[in-house]
Enzyme design. Sequence first.
Site, PDB file in Angstrom:
ATOM      1  CG  ASN A   1       6.500  -4.403  -3.260  1.00  0.00           C
ATOM      2  OD1 ASN A   1       6.526  -3.891  -4.374  1.00  0.00           O
ATOM      3  ND2 ASN A   1       6.875  -3.740  -2.168  1.00  0.00           N
ATOM      4  CD  GLU A   2      10.233  -1.755  -2.915  1.00  0.00           C
ATOM      5  OE1 GLU A   2      10.509  -1.597  -1.711  1.00  0.00           O
ATOM      6  OE2 GLU A   2      10.110  -0.807  -3.706  1.00  0.00           O
TER       7      GLU A   2
ATOM      8  CD  GLU B   1       6.776   5.149   3.064  1.00  0.00           C
ATOM      9  OE1 GLU B   1       5.812   4.777   2.385  1.00  0.00           O
ATOM     10  OE2 GLU B   1       7.938   4.772   2.853  1.00  0.00           O
ATOM     11  CD1 TRP B   2       6.764   0.891   3.937  1.00  0.00           C
ATOM     12  CD2 TRP B   2       5.588  -0.559   5.171  1.00  0.00           C
ATOM     13  NE1 TRP B   2       5.980   0.123   3.090  1.00  0.00           N
ATOM     14  CE2 TRP B   2       5.260  -0.773   3.807  1.00  0.00           C
ATOM     15  CE3 TRP B   2       4.966  -1.368   6.128  1.00  0.00           C
ATOM     16  CZ2 TRP B   2       4.334  -1.738   3.398  1.00  0.00           C
ATOM     17  CZ3 TRP B   2       4.046  -2.336   5.711  1.00  0.00           C
ATOM     18  CH2 TRP B   2       3.756  -2.504   4.362  1.00  0.00           C
TER      19      TRP B   2
ATOM     20  CG  ASN C   1       8.580  -1.149  -6.947  1.00  0.00           C
ATOM     21  OD1 ASN C   1       7.871  -1.297  -7.946  1.00  0.00           O
ATOM     22  ND2 ASN C   1       8.291  -1.698  -5.784  1.00  0.00           N
TER      23      ASN C   1
ATOM     24  CD  GLU D   1       6.037   0.554  -4.798  1.00  0.00           C
ATOM     25  OE1 GLU D   1       6.770   1.327  -4.132  1.00  0.00           O
ATOM     26  OE2 GLU D   1       5.668  -0.560  -4.387  1.00  0.00           O
TER      27      GLU D   1
ATOM     28  CG  HIS E   1       3.432  -4.352  -0.779  1.00  0.00           C
ATOM     29  ND1 HIS E   1       3.383  -3.729  -2.018  1.00  0.00           N
ATOM     30  CD2 HIS E   1       4.185  -3.531  -0.002  1.00  0.00           C
ATOM     31  CE1 HIS E   1       4.056  -2.590  -1.978  1.00  0.00           C
ATOM     32  NE2 HIS E   1       4.548  -2.440  -0.766  1.00  0.00           N
TER      33      HIS E   1
ATOM     34  CE1 TYR F   1       8.658   5.684  -4.288  1.00  0.00           C
ATOM     35  CE2 TYR F   1       9.532   3.472  -4.584  1.00  0.00           C
ATOM     36  CZ  TYR F   1       8.464   4.316  -4.344  1.00  0.00           C
ATOM     37  OH  TYR F   1       7.205   3.798  -4.157  1.00  0.00           O
TER      38      TYR F   1
ATOM     39  NE  ARG G   1       2.483  -3.440  -7.352  1.00  0.00           N
ATOM     40  CZ  ARG G   1       3.572  -3.213  -6.632  1.00  0.00           C
ATOM     41  NH1 ARG G   1       4.211  -2.053  -6.729  1.00  0.00           N
ATOM     42  NH2 ARG G   1       4.051  -4.131  -5.838  1.00  0.00           N
TER      43      ARG G   1
HETATM   44  C1  NOJ Z   1       8.344   0.913  -1.839  1.00  0.00           C
HETATM   45  C2  NOJ Z   1       7.361   0.065  -1.110  1.00  0.00           C
HETATM   46  O1  NOJ Z   1       6.923  -0.962  -1.956  1.00  0.00           O
HETATM   47  C3  NOJ Z   1       6.175   0.850  -0.578  1.00  0.00           C
HETATM   48  O2  NOJ Z   1       5.469   0.024   0.286  1.00  0.00           O
HETATM   49  C4  NOJ Z   1       6.658   2.122   0.100  1.00  0.00           C
HETATM   50  O3  NOJ Z   1       5.609   2.818   0.692  1.00  0.00           O
HETATM   51  C5  NOJ Z   1       7.373   2.967  -0.931  1.00  0.00           C
HETATM   52  N1  NOJ Z   1       8.516   2.251  -1.397  1.00  0.00           N
HETATM   53  C6  NOJ Z   1       7.855   4.324  -0.409  1.00  0.00           C
HETATM   54  O4  NOJ Z   1       8.806   4.120   0.565  1.00  0.00           O
END
Ligand code: NOJ
Length: 484
Positions: free
Chosen positions: A173-174, A435-436, A316, A384, A129, A318, A84
């Site tokens: 995405n999200e 990571e943003w 997704n 994810e 994304h 976590y 993906r």
């Molecule tokens: C979801 C997001 O889609 C992804 O870009 C991000 O890196 C991960 N979460 C982890 O935070």
Amino acid sequence: MTSDTQLHSYAFPKGFAWGAATAAYQIEGGWDADGKGPNVWDTFTHQGGDRVFKNQTGDVACGSYTLWEEDLKCIKQLGLTHYRFSLSWSRLLPDGTTGFINQKGIDYYNKVIDDLIANGIMPMVTLYHFDMPQAVEDQGGWRSEKVVAIFDKYAEFCFGTFGNRVKLWITINEPFIVATYGYEKGLFAPGIKEPGIGAYQAAHNMIKAHAKAWHTYHSQFKEKQCGFVSIALNSDWAEPLDPTSVADEKATERHLAFIFGWFAKPIFIDGDYPALMKSQIAAKSKAQGFPSSRLPEFKEEETKMIMGTADFFCLNYYTSRKIKHKAYAQDEPSLKADEEVEEVMDPSWPISGIEWLAVVPWGIRKLLKYIKDTCNDPIIYITENGFAQSDPAPLEDTLRWEYFRQTLLEILKGICLDKVNIKGYFAWSLLDNFEWIEGYSKRFGLFHVDFDSPDLLRTPYTSASEYAKVVTSNRLPEPDEMQR
Ligand code: NOJ
């Protein structure tokens, strides 16, 4: 070691999709290479101002724009059946519109797609994304109704260009994160802080844009291309902090409506927002003196256009939260005040290398069952799931593999015991990446990336070799095998 007497077999169903996921801005670099236009993350990171860890940027990231072959090696080493990734909208259409098409961008993604297919790996492609072309943001971005048609044109262009080979599409995405981090808290690009207003507007247009693109696929491409289109929704699992408290129980229902139902209900059920959201926001808006609810309404034809616009469910997942009822001061509009909840992390839950990610593998099983029960038993792909280590991260990431293994075990229970229709799993992420707002300080990769080395060297973590074993055998190790 886990002994789970309920499970008769540790095997996944035949044909289960095994993947890993990435996103363009997080891995590609080449931010202005070969005619790529700027996007909101380029702008946001270049502005500095300490909004991102050490003011880091995705200018270089993992260098995947030039190092795709190295990524392919990693994918092959894992034995993945699926990969993906996302398309950088402004690499393909520098100003977001088809007025100018960047052939170099098409060439890049053609190569990625062709190489995957030549190696028997199925691409799953995300159109958006988090990286809105700056030119589209300048016209109001997700908060403007105009974006619906602009996104649709972009989607049509992608389906037409790549759809002869791509059969699994994700539009957005999200959307929850885009709306709340981008337009409520202003923590993510484009950094807009309009609490209680911006996120609802952005979400409204994202839902419409998604639905329109789904219809475009189904009316113009489906018959010939035979692919499937969905949207990737993130959600935590949630449980009442005090299971005996009716207030906490109701707050939990509200929380799931505000995080999950906000998008899942219109798209999967009936084209409209959850009643709980509508009533909460309408009441608060009225008390605050707004002439109408801050939550926009779908017109009747929009409701019809939106409902049922997903061919499968992308989740997704976590982490999980405990939920407590909480009243907020009336005057300041905000999402949390509308929701009237407080999110709590149970102190018994271990925390990964990133502070929001408490390790709660059983939460995914509950959430999967909830999706089955509330969204008409859809086909589900977990698009994810992952665990971050803080930099510097050990290559022997035993704790992390334990998170993956336990999560996979819960997914297997979902399949075998709860009969949830789960077709695939994508680990986040193939590579350590940007990571943003955490920059490169948090590492989610199955492969370590040496960001200081000129060739951005990729090295497998232990989790990569363990995951490869699961992928190639299509099963989890049994408890007695783990003791050996
Ligand atoms: C979801 C997001 O889609 C992804 O870009 C991000 O890196 C991960 N979460 C982890 O935070």
